[in-house]
Scaffold this motif. Structure first.
Motif, PDB file in Angstrom:
ATOM      1  N   GLY A 265       0.822  -1.205   0.000  1.00  0.00           N
ATOM      2  CA  GLY A 265       0.000   0.000   0.000  1.00  0.00           C
ATOM      3  C   GLY A 265       0.854   1.252   0.000  1.00  0.00           C
ATOM      4  O   GLY A 265       0.569   2.227  -0.703  1.00  0.00           O
ATOM      5  N   GLY A 266       1.918   1.233   0.784  1.00  0.00           N
ATOM      6  CA  GLY A 266       2.807   2.398   0.877  1.00  0.00           C
ATOM      7  C   GLY A 266       3.482   2.702  -0.452  1.00  0.00           C
ATOM      8  O   GLY A 266       3.580   3.860  -0.865  1.00  0.00           O
ATOM      9  N   ILE A 267       3.933   1.637  -1.135  1.00  0.00           N
ATOM     10  CA  ILE A 267       4.589   1.849  -2.430  1.00  0.00           C
ATOM     11  C   ILE A 267       3.572   2.371  -3.448  1.00  0.00           C
ATOM     12  O   ILE A 267       3.838   3.295  -4.203  1.00  0.00           O
TER      13      ILE A 267
ATOM     14  N   GLY B  12       9.508  13.667   1.923  1.00  0.00           N
ATOM     15  CA  GLY B  12       8.925  13.116   3.143  1.00  0.00           C
ATOM     16  C   GLY B  12       7.863  12.065   2.889  1.00  0.00           C
ATOM     17  O   GLY B  12       7.574  11.242   3.757  1.00  0.00           O
ATOM     18  N   ASP B  13       7.264  12.090   1.677  1.00  0.00           N
ATOM     19  CA  ASP B  13       6.188  11.138   1.388  1.00  0.00           C
ATOM     20  C   ASP B  13       6.569   9.677   1.638  1.00  0.00           C
ATOM     21  O   ASP B  13       5.891   8.994   2.394  1.00  0.00           O
ATOM     22  N   PRO B  14       7.638   9.171   0.994  1.00  0.00           N
ATOM     23  CA  PRO B  14       7.975   7.771   1.274  1.00  0.00           C
ATOM     24  C   PRO B  14       8.405   7.543   2.725  1.00  0.00           C
ATOM     25  O   PRO B  14       8.214   6.457   3.261  1.00  0.00           O
TER      26      PRO B  14
ATOM     27  N   GLY C  79       4.694  11.103  -8.191  1.00  0.00           N
ATOM     28  CA  GLY C  79       4.592  11.346  -9.634  1.00  0.00           C
ATOM     29  C   GLY C  79       3.640  12.484  -9.958  1.00  0.00           C
ATOM     30  O   GLY C  79       3.944  13.370 -10.768  1.00  0.00           O
ATOM     31  N   ALA C  80       2.471  12.480  -9.289  1.00  0.00           N
ATOM     32  CA  ALA C  80       1.473  13.521  -9.560  1.00  0.00           C
ATOM     33  C   ALA C  80       1.985  14.891  -9.133  1.00  0.00           C
ATOM     34  O   ALA C  80       1.808  15.885  -9.838  1.00  0.00           O
TER      35      ALA C  80
ATOM     36  N   THR D  69      12.380  -0.271   0.716  1.00  0.00           N
ATOM     37  CA  THR D  69      11.078   0.377   0.485  1.00  0.00           C
ATOM     38  C   THR D  69      11.262   1.758  -0.145  1.00  0.00           C
ATOM     39  O   THR D  69      10.516   2.131  -1.044  1.00  0.00           O
ATOM     40  N   MET D  70      12.284   2.510   0.301  1.00  0.00           N
ATOM     41  CA  MET D  70      12.509   3.847  -0.269  1.00  0.00           C
ATOM     42  C   MET D  70      12.842   3.729  -1.753  1.00  0.00           C
ATOM     43  O   MET D  70      12.342   4.471  -2.590  1.00  0.00           O
ATOM     44  N   LYS D  71      13.715   2.763  -2.070  1.00  0.00           N
ATOM     45  CA  LYS D  71      14.151   2.618  -3.457  1.00  0.00           C
ATOM     46  C   LYS D  71      12.977   2.181  -4.333  1.00  0.00           C
ATOM     47  O   LYS D  71      12.842   2.610  -5.475  1.00  0.00           O
ATOM     48  N   SER D  72      12.105   1.339  -3.779  1.00  0.00           N
ATOM     49  CA  SER D  72      10.934   0.900  -4.535  1.00  0.00           C
ATOM     50  C   SER D  72      10.048   2.088  -4.886  1.00  0.00           C
ATOM     51  O   SER D  72       9.583   2.224  -6.022  1.00  0.00           O
ATOM     52  N   VAL D  73       9.819   2.960  -3.890  1.00  0.00           N
ATOM     53  CA  VAL D  73       8.998   4.143  -4.151  1.00  0.00           C
ATOM     54  C   VAL D  73       9.683   5.011  -5.198  1.00  0.00           C
ATOM     55  O   VAL D  73       9.050   5.494  -6.137  1.00  0.00           O
ATOM     56  N   GLY D  74      11.002   5.180  -5.046  1.00  0.00           N
ATOM     57  CA  GLY D  74      11.747   6.018  -5.986  1.00  0.00           C
ATOM     58  C   GLY D  74      11.632   5.519  -7.409  1.00  0.00           C
ATOM     59  O   GLY D  74      11.328   6.281  -8.327  1.00  0.00           O
ATOM     60  N   SER D  75      11.840   4.205  -7.610  1.00  0.00           N
ATOM     61  CA  SER D  75      11.838   3.701  -8.985  1.00  0.00           C
ATOM     62  C   SER D  75      10.422   3.689  -9.559  1.00  0.00           C
ATOM     63  O   SER D  75      10.228   3.955 -10.743  1.00  0.00           O
TER      64      SER D  75
END
Length: 667
Positions: free
Chosen positions: A146-148, A627-629, A156-157, A494-500
């Motif tokens: 859910g977080g990702i 800060g989002d991720p 992105g938005a 998790t941070m890298k997942s959100v980033g990519s």
């Protein structure tokens, strides 16, 4: 879930070589208990029950939230009070649903398992621990996935829409806007719900395991044995009374009454609950009894247990309000962060990080105090019921938490439907209050995770027959230092997942803005579905590595290095995970509210920092995006890492104790 259920059955069944003969009891010497194979089977059933309950609650919560968000927007035409009631009541449905279904399924399971186990309570409650494992393992996917999902869409938005194209938030021209609004439900409702459900199931299981080898279990006293469930059921009644204060006794007429009303919910529920615990402790417990304390029995009085639950309950409130102080833009910490945006994004980031690290201090003292008090009064059982105390007002906590994404979505719907500016202002006011209370909810979740994890750790140590965990032995110390590293490894994933995922999203949104004619003018619609697909695929694919890290670590360490090293790993992960979780959540929350502080322009100071689009505002948006991720992916997922490793170790403890530590046996 299926694969893991098979693993549980195979590992636990092999403890006695799959024999169906009764075995001598583990704690009550001289009695015979049911075979290990039965324990394996019932633990597996309990695991599936916990997982299914968690999934169903998350699913229903999201269903309610998506029904409620448009209704909240429509109610906002009549005024802010009506909209508040709609959003708050829908949040309450989620809260009570979870608290009640968790309690109900657990109680039914205990009674059904009891038909087979009969007098063997020790085996019965050991099998019930699978319930906690099931609840938490689903929470891992809800929280991480859910977080990702939500943050890939959000980042992105924001980056393309607000920073590059200068269009407002939730503008229907933005292709990622639907994914962003869906994401709020996935992360905050399904994730938060399954997370708190996991904590709740685990603290109940930890308390029941310890009670089953204390005087309650040995003398087969059913009512005091179920004291943890009684506390939770009184909690539901206390929360029902509390809810009326927000919706029926007082009516909200102005915007500035929203946040106080939500905060009063926490205070009232805590006060009512304190009385409730006193009643249950007085009526449901004998005046004096003994609690298992690492091999010995410790004499405890019923008022001491009352104190244990109460200290957990009030510590939760303290953590909640400290979190609020550091993340709400009504107080100086966030205003300082907003002020630092004058000189650009870099100073904003520095101030925000400093705020996050500083916000750890008081919550840790609160957790430490409650651990010390509850442990000295009633050993590990005290810590387990303190965790339950913190979670006893779960229905109110979840109502306040689910309220956030519902009002956030309501704002998005108002913007996309082109409703008047006045309605958007009202939904924004609801949303701003929801942001702060969401931070309070995360504080609760992290604090309770720390206590739950410690209680499970105690139960594990007792079950694995380790008399003391000695930090000076190399076996334990290597576990300790590796365990402390795990939260960093997990956060990195998790941070890298959100980033990519956000990178893919940004490219897609840019592509649509550049190639679809008439998109910026609003004459053609963007392709929302592609953006939703990017988020969905990313979250499902990217949650596997962090999930595997959490699920496999206890198994690998236990099998190869044995229970002493594993106890070190659990302690290390608990100690370092709590700090990162609190600081990450609060840093992200502060950046978010610093941006909102500048946008709202409610005070003289905020107006000097500019309207939307000024340089300080752009700096604040960058901070918010970083800060989002932190606040929605890494921070909240860490409390699952802490709990899940502990409950998994407890479930597999019989296996590790007999067959674990292969490497050290060879050396």
């Amino acid at each position: 879930m299926g694969i893991f259920a098979v693993l549980i059955f195979l590992f636990l069944g092999s403890v006695e070589g799959f024999s169906t003969k009764s075995q001598p009891c583990h704690y009550s010497k001289g009695k015979t208990c049911k075979p290990a194979l039965a324990n394996a089977l019932f633990s597996t059933i309990a695991f599936v029950l916990g997982a299914v309950t968690s999934l169903v609650s998350g699913f229903l919560g999201m269903k309610i939230a998506t029904y409620a968000n448009a209704r909240t927007t429509l109610e906002a035409r009549k005024g802010v009070g009506k909209a508040f009631i709609t959003a708050f009541r829908s949040g309450s449905v989620m809260g009570f649903l979870l608290a009640a279904s968790g309690l109900f399924v657990l109680y039914i399971a205990i009674n059904l398992f009891g038909i087979y186990y009969g007098d063997d309570w020790e085996g019965l409650y050991e099998a019930i621990t699978g319930y906690g494992l099931g609840g938490s393992s689903m929470a891992l996917f809800g929280r991480v996935g859910g977080g990702i999902y939500t943050k890939a869409a959000d980042v992105g938005a924001d980056l393309v829409g607000k920073v590059e194209r200068n269009i407002p938030e939730d503008d229907p021209r933005n292709p990622a806007v639907i994914a962003d609004n869906v994401g709020d439900n996935v992360g905050d409702i399904a994730g938060m719900g399954s997370d708190l459900f996991g904590s709740y199931a685990e603290s109940s299981c930890a308390a029941l395991v310890v009670a089953s080898i204390s005087s309650f279990g040995i003398n087969h006293e059913f009512t005091p044995m179920l004291y943890p469930l009684l506390v939770s059921s009184v909690g539901i009644i206390a929360c029902l009374i509390t809810t009326l204060f927000a919706t029926d006794f007082f009516e909200i007429k102005a915007v500035d009454e929203i946040e106080p009303a939500l905060k009063k919910q926490l205070i009232i529920s805590t006060a009512v609950m304190t009385v409730g615990i006193a009643l249950v402790s007085w009526l449901g417990l004998p005046y004096t009894f003994t609690i298992f304390n690492f091999g010995a029995q410790k004499t405890v009085y019923n008022w001491q247990l009352f104190l244990c639950v109460a200290v957990g309950l009030w510590a939760g409130l303290v953590i909640g309000f400290v979190t609020e102080y550091y993340t709400s833009n009504a107080y100086s910490p966030v205003q300082d962060v907003a002020d630092s945006c004058r000189t650009g994004a870099a100073t904003n980031v520095i101030f925000g990080l400093a705020l996050g690290y500083k916000s750890v201090i008081i919550p840790i003292f609160a957790i430490a105090f409650s651990i010390f008090l509850s442990f000295s009064l009633a050993a590990m059982y005290g810590v387990a019921v303190a965790a339950l105390g913190m979670l006893s007002t779960i229905a109110t906590g979840l109502a306040i938490d689910a309220y956030g994404p519902i009002s956030d979505n309501a704002g998005g719907i108002a913007e996309m439907a082109g409703m008047s500016h006045r309605i958007r202002e009202r939904t924004d006011a609801l949303d701003a209050a929801g942001n702060t209370t969401a931070a309070i909810g995360k504080g609760f979740a992290i604090g309770s995770a720390a206590l739950v994890s410690l209680a499970l750790f105690g139960a594990f140590v007792s079950r694995a027959e380790i008399s003391t965990v000695d930090v000076l032995t190399p076996k334990v110390f290597i576990g300790l230092i590796v365990g402390a590293m795990l939260p960093y490894w997990f956060s990195a994933m998790t941070m890298k997942s959100v980033g990519s995922a956000a990178l893919k999203m940004v490219e897609e949104v840019r592509r649509q803005f550049n190639t679809i004619p008439g998109l910026m003018e609003g004459t053609t619609k963007p392709d929302y579905a592609t953006c939703v697909k990017i988020s969905t695929d990313a979250s499902i694919k990217e949650m596997i590595p962090p999930g595997a890290l959490v699920m496999l670590t206890p198994l690998i360490v236990g099998i190869l290095f044995g229970v002493e090293t594993l106890s070190g790993v659990l302690a290390g992960a608990l100690v370092s995970g709590v700090q990162i979780a609190i600081s990450a959540s609060n840093t992200g929350g502060a950046w978010d509210n610093a941006k909102k502080y500048i946008e709202a322009g409610a005070s003289e100071h905020a107006r000097t920092l500019g309207p939307k689009g000024s340089d300080p505002h752009k700096a604040a948006v960058i901070g918010d995006t970083i800060g989002d991720p932190l606040k929605d992916t890494s921070g909240p997922s860490l409390n699952i890492l802490i709990k899940l490793m502990a409950v998994e170790s407890l479930v597999f403890a019989p296996f590790f104790a007999t067959h674990g530590g292969i490497l050290f046996k060879w050396l």
